[in-house]
Scaffold this active site. Structure first.
Site, PDB file in Angstrom:
ATOM      1  N   HIS A  82       8.098   7.599  -0.931  1.00 48.92           N
ATOM      2  CA  HIS A  82       8.845   6.989   0.172  1.00 48.92           C
ATOM      3  C   HIS A  82       9.785   5.931  -0.385  1.00 48.92           C
ATOM      4  O   HIS A  82       9.427   5.206  -1.314  1.00 48.92           O
ATOM      5  CB  HIS A  82       7.881   6.347   1.174  1.00 48.92           C
ATOM      6  CG  HIS A  82       8.504   6.093   2.513  1.00 48.92           C
ATOM      7  ND1 HIS A  82       8.565   7.047   3.498  1.00 48.92           N
ATOM      8  CD2 HIS A  82       9.112   4.992   3.022  1.00 48.92           C
ATOM      9  CE1 HIS A  82       9.167   6.546   4.568  1.00 48.92           C
ATOM     10  NE2 HIS A  82       9.512   5.300   4.299  1.00 48.92           N
ATOM     11  N   ASP A 161       4.281   2.382  14.953  1.00 51.48           N
ATOM     12  CA  ASP A 161       5.408   2.177  14.028  1.00 51.48           C
ATOM     13  C   ASP A 161       6.642   2.913  14.527  1.00 51.48           C
ATOM     14  O   ASP A 161       7.765   2.413  14.427  1.00 51.48           O
ATOM     15  CB  ASP A 161       5.053   2.628  12.607  1.00 51.48           C
ATOM     16  CG  ASP A 161       6.282   2.608  11.709  1.00 51.48           C
ATOM     17  OD1 ASP A 161       6.846   1.514  11.525  1.00 51.48           O
ATOM     18  OD2 ASP A 161       6.709   3.680  11.250  1.00 51.48           O
ATOM     19  N   ARG A 168      13.381  -2.163  15.940  1.00 49.52           N
ATOM     20  CA  ARG A 168      13.875  -3.008  14.836  1.00 49.52           C
ATOM     21  C   ARG A 168      15.295  -2.624  14.457  1.00 49.52           C
ATOM     22  O   ARG A 168      16.116  -3.471  14.125  1.00 49.52           O
ATOM     23  CB  ARG A 168      12.952  -2.869  13.616  1.00 49.52           C
ATOM     24  CG  ARG A 168      11.636  -3.623  13.775  1.00 49.52           C
ATOM     25  CD  ARG A 168      10.657  -3.243  12.684  1.00 49.52           C
ATOM     26  NE  ARG A 168      11.197  -3.461  11.369  1.00 49.52           N
ATOM     27  CZ  ARG A 168      10.950  -2.677  10.314  1.00 49.52           C
ATOM     28  NH1 ARG A 168      10.155  -1.639  10.423  1.00 49.52           N
ATOM     29  NH2 ARG A 168      11.485  -2.948   9.147  1.00 49.52           N
ATOM     30  N   SER A 183       5.318  -1.081   8.097  1.00 55.49           N
ATOM     31  CA  SER A 183       5.886   0.145   8.661  1.00 55.49           C
ATOM     32  C   SER A 183       5.641   1.322   7.705  1.00 55.49           C
ATOM     33  O   SER A 183       5.124   2.377   8.100  1.00 55.49           O
ATOM     34  CB  SER A 183       7.399  -0.064   8.882  1.00 55.49           C
ATOM     35  OG  SER A 183       8.057   1.154   9.040  1.00 55.49           O
ATOM     36  N   LYS A 187       2.298   4.466   8.143  1.00 53.38           N
ATOM     37  CA  LYS A 187       2.447   5.920   8.305  1.00 53.38           C
ATOM     38  C   LYS A 187       2.013   6.669   7.057  1.00 53.38           C
ATOM     39  O   LYS A 187       1.456   7.755   7.132  1.00 53.38           O
ATOM     40  CB  LYS A 187       3.832   6.335   8.808  1.00 53.38           C
ATOM     41  CG  LYS A 187       5.018   5.848   8.076  1.00 53.38           C
ATOM     42  CD  LYS A 187       6.300   6.303   8.802  1.00 53.38           C
ATOM     43  CE  LYS A 187       7.522   5.659   8.193  1.00 53.38           C
ATOM     44  NZ  LYS A 187       7.835   4.351   8.762  1.00 53.38           N
TER      45      LYS A 187
HETATM   46  N1  URA Z   1      11.270   2.732   5.819  1.00 51.80           N
HETATM   47  C1  URA Z   1      10.311   2.647   6.771  1.00 51.80           C
HETATM   48  O1  URA Z   1       9.581   3.595   7.018  1.00 51.80           O
HETATM   49  N2  URA Z   1      10.173   1.485   7.433  1.00 51.80           N
HETATM   50  C2  URA Z   1      10.951   0.416   7.185  1.00 51.80           C
HETATM   51  O2  URA Z   1      10.762  -0.597   7.806  1.00 51.80           O
HETATM   52  C3  URA Z   1      11.958   0.517   6.198  1.00 51.80           C
HETATM   53  C4  URA Z   1      12.105   1.692   5.522  1.00 51.80           C
END
Ligand code: URA
Length: 434
Positions: A82, A161, A168, A183, A187
């Protein structure tokens, strides 16, 4: 408990208890707490941050707001990757098939564009027919069959989230270490994975502008992973200019296709290979990182990663031919060139402005309900360090509507810095935090 009291306490920098955090997150997820109060809470958090205890509780409560997947019935080591968000950052679409082709199982639950940064889901959905709304059963079945599946964050995975992310995006509360860390980790930890590779971006086009902040963000996420008994490694990588040349959803898919066919930009290829190698190593396919680097390169070079990507595109309803025939992807109707005002060296390309211009033309959202235009974006003709002549093309804007085009063009023009001296080369991979 009253929401306004919690907002006031957060604004004053006090630590909230697990119960209070649970009340806020669950209340917002069920719709009892309205957007305006949650927005105020997020802004207070943006300014005052969270303690380690609050970060743990926030992450756990968001993770528990949905299902925590069990992938025990899918054979193999599950490793995901990620990014904290960048401009032109399409590495997920390259390193996931490389790692899967090497035998790692990659359950990839991705996000949408956020602020000026792009999102993997929006990029994938620019492939005609591609579906990211898999059910969990379909997700599991595809993982067993192909070793890679891409999925959006359904209502089942960390729905808290999902709702907060959208809020956000439009309330100026993205760039917060604690909100980003919770966040991402809520996940990712709900995905049922064994290990995770994080790409923490730093620089003008990243949410973290300074390396010291990127390091804190990386350490926060690695810490959450360790507490939950997962192997997590974070690379801190440069985002002072867009990664590769393409910015915008379908344009980035084209560059992914080129990169998986060994004709991609050097920076994008290098970072994708390093991220894949780390996935392969954490996935226990090899015992050393150097061996994993070799495997990653082989899987790119022998075409198996590209074949894997096409199989996944087809399995998820997308048209794999569009990866070879770009006219089948959404195409812009207009193009405008941005020319260099003088001769010299490109000393900087402000990635945030390129990302904002692309979003302004329709590649991102400025309101929750906005629909993405997959065709639009920017293609750079040059990268930092290159020599340009007066009047030579710096980049091209691809658009489908002239609304906002002039403003986007001004932003892009301003993003390029041309100077007399060749700038120092920047390192792409700056640090590893594990
Ligand atoms: N990626 C995410 O999943 N959440 C964030 O807050 C920033 C980047």
């Amino acid at each position: 408990m009253r929401t306004v009291d919690l907002i006031l306490r957060k604004r004053g920098g006090e630590e909230l208890s697990v119960d209070e955090i649970q009340y806020l997150i669950n209340g917002y997820t069920t719709g009892e707490i309205p957007d305006y109060q949650m927005s105020a809470f997020l802004m207070a958090t943006y300014f005052t941050g969270m303690t380690d205890r609050e970060l743990s509780s926030f992450t756990d409560v968001m993770m528990a707001s949905g299902e925590v997947l069990s992938l025990g019935d899918v054979p193999g080591v599950k490793v995901d990757k990620h990014s904290t968000g960048g401009v032109g950052d399409k590495t997920s679409l390259i390193c996931a098939p490389i790692a899967a082709a090497a035998g790692v199982v990659v359950p990839m639950i991705s996000g949408r564009s956020l602020g000026h940064t792009g999102g993997t889901l929006d990029k994938l959905e620019s492939i005609p027919g591609f579906r990211t709304d898999l059910t969990l059963d379909q997700f599991r079945a595809q993982l067993s069959q192909l070793g890679l599946a891409f999925m959006g964050q359904s209502e089942e995975i960390a729905p808290a989230d999902k709702r907060l992310y959208v809020l956000r995006d439009v309330t100026g509360t993205v760039e917060s270490i604690s909100l980003i860390a919770s966040s991402i980790m809520s996940k990712k930890m709900a995905e049922g994975l064994d290990a995770l590779v994080l790409d923490v971006k730093v620089g003008d086009g990243a949410f973290m502008k300074k390396q010291v902040d990127a390091r804190r963000l990386a350490a926060a996420m690695v810490g959450v992973g360790r507490r939950l008994d997962k192997r997590v490694q974070a690379l801190i990588t440069d985002m002072h200019q867009p990664l590769g040349y393409a910015v915008g959803n379908a344009l980035e898919v084209m560059e992914v296709s080129q990169t998986l066919q060994k004709a991609g930009p050097a920076d994008l290829t290098r970072l994708s290979l390093e991220l894949s190698a780390r996935m392969i190593h954490l996935g226990k396919v090899t015992s050393t990182l150097d061996e994993a680097r070799k495997v990653a390169e082989d899987k790119l070079m022998d075409g198996s990663a590209y074949r894997k990507f096409k199989q996944v595109v087809e399995a998820q309803g997308g048209n794999p031919q569009s990866l070879d025939r770009f006219e089948l992807l959404p195409n812009a109707t207009g193009m405008r060139e941005i020319l260099s005002p003088r001769a010299g060296f490109v000393s900087a390309i402000k990635a945030e402005d390129i990302g904002r211009a692309s979003a302004m033309m329709g590649a991102g959202r400025s309101r929750k309900e906005d629909v993405i235009d997959p065709a639009v974006g920017v293609i750079l003709e040059v990268k930092a360090g290159e020599k340009v002549e007066s009047g030579s093309v710096l980049c091209r804007l691809y658009y489908t509507s002239e609304e906002n085009l002039d403003e986007a063009a001004d932003l892009v023009e301003d993003a390029f810095r041309i100077s007399g001296a060749r700038p120092e080369e920047r390192e792409l991979i700056l640090e590893v935090v594990s």
